[in-house]
Motif scaffolding. Sequence first.
Motif: not given
Length: 300
Positions: A106-112, A115-119, A289-290
């Motif tokens: 999900a993180l690799s698909m996210s801008k930040h 956003e990964a939580r929803e993905i 990551l942050d």
Amino acid sequence: MERWRIIKAFLLGPLLEASIPKPGNVSRYRDFDDLTFYHFLFGNTAFIDILHETTKIGGLIKKGTYRLTEAGMGELIKRAVQNSKTYQDSNPNFGVITLEIPLVMALSMSKHIYEAREIVMRLIDESTVRDTMEFYKAIRTASPKGVKSGVKYDVYSDGVFEELFRNRINLKKLAEMSCERELIFCEWLNGYELSYKTFFQLKEVLQSKSLEEGVVEVFLELLSQIPDTLIIRKAGKEEAELVQKKAKAVLKGKMNIKEFDLFLREKGDLRNPGSLADIMAVSLSLLILDGYRLTINPRP
């Protein structure tokens, strides 16, 4: 998000979790009879190639080359567990792997990060029956303690794969049935709510404390608030509630952390809070990551 930044964070997070001397867990100072600090080092570094492949697949989904249903998370989890087993003979990180693979994708698909939580919830929603079958094979390989037999969709039943296929049980349906028994499945369903909450707590505490002090403090908070599902599976609900009570006593200054650690270890690994340790590992990965940077003297 950038692929190698994600991979580095999710390699380092579990290594930090295993290194820091938290009460009741394996650390660089304490082992169990059948699980040592070195098992974690070998096991957690053994599947870096699978983390890389996971980010690659996430990128292909983001581009539209793959569909969500083609993510193959169950197989990735299975192969990560197999890699871990290749380099050591125990089960130090099945929970970490199970949490990491969907979130890393999900993180690799996210801008930040956020956003990964929803993905990740969409990935779990769109998972397939094959994902569940491959995930069951991963459980059989890892052989985690406390997995009950005789339940619906018993992982060790001879006919379970046919049953999963017949009833179209994907990872979401599996998680909905299993959330009460294991925190990991709740995280799949709620977008890693506890992992992100713990990450935010770490981020705040570490503004004024060292990494080790901050992690131990936040871990005590976790133990005081949430029954550890690994303890429940191995030793029962009463033991898990007793651990909560003792953790609260430590936070109130009525018990010191050394006494608490001895209490957690007096029955071997039955009171080992492994499920919450998995949450801490992922939270530490999110912290890295942050942009968390290790300093010698944290700011007051």
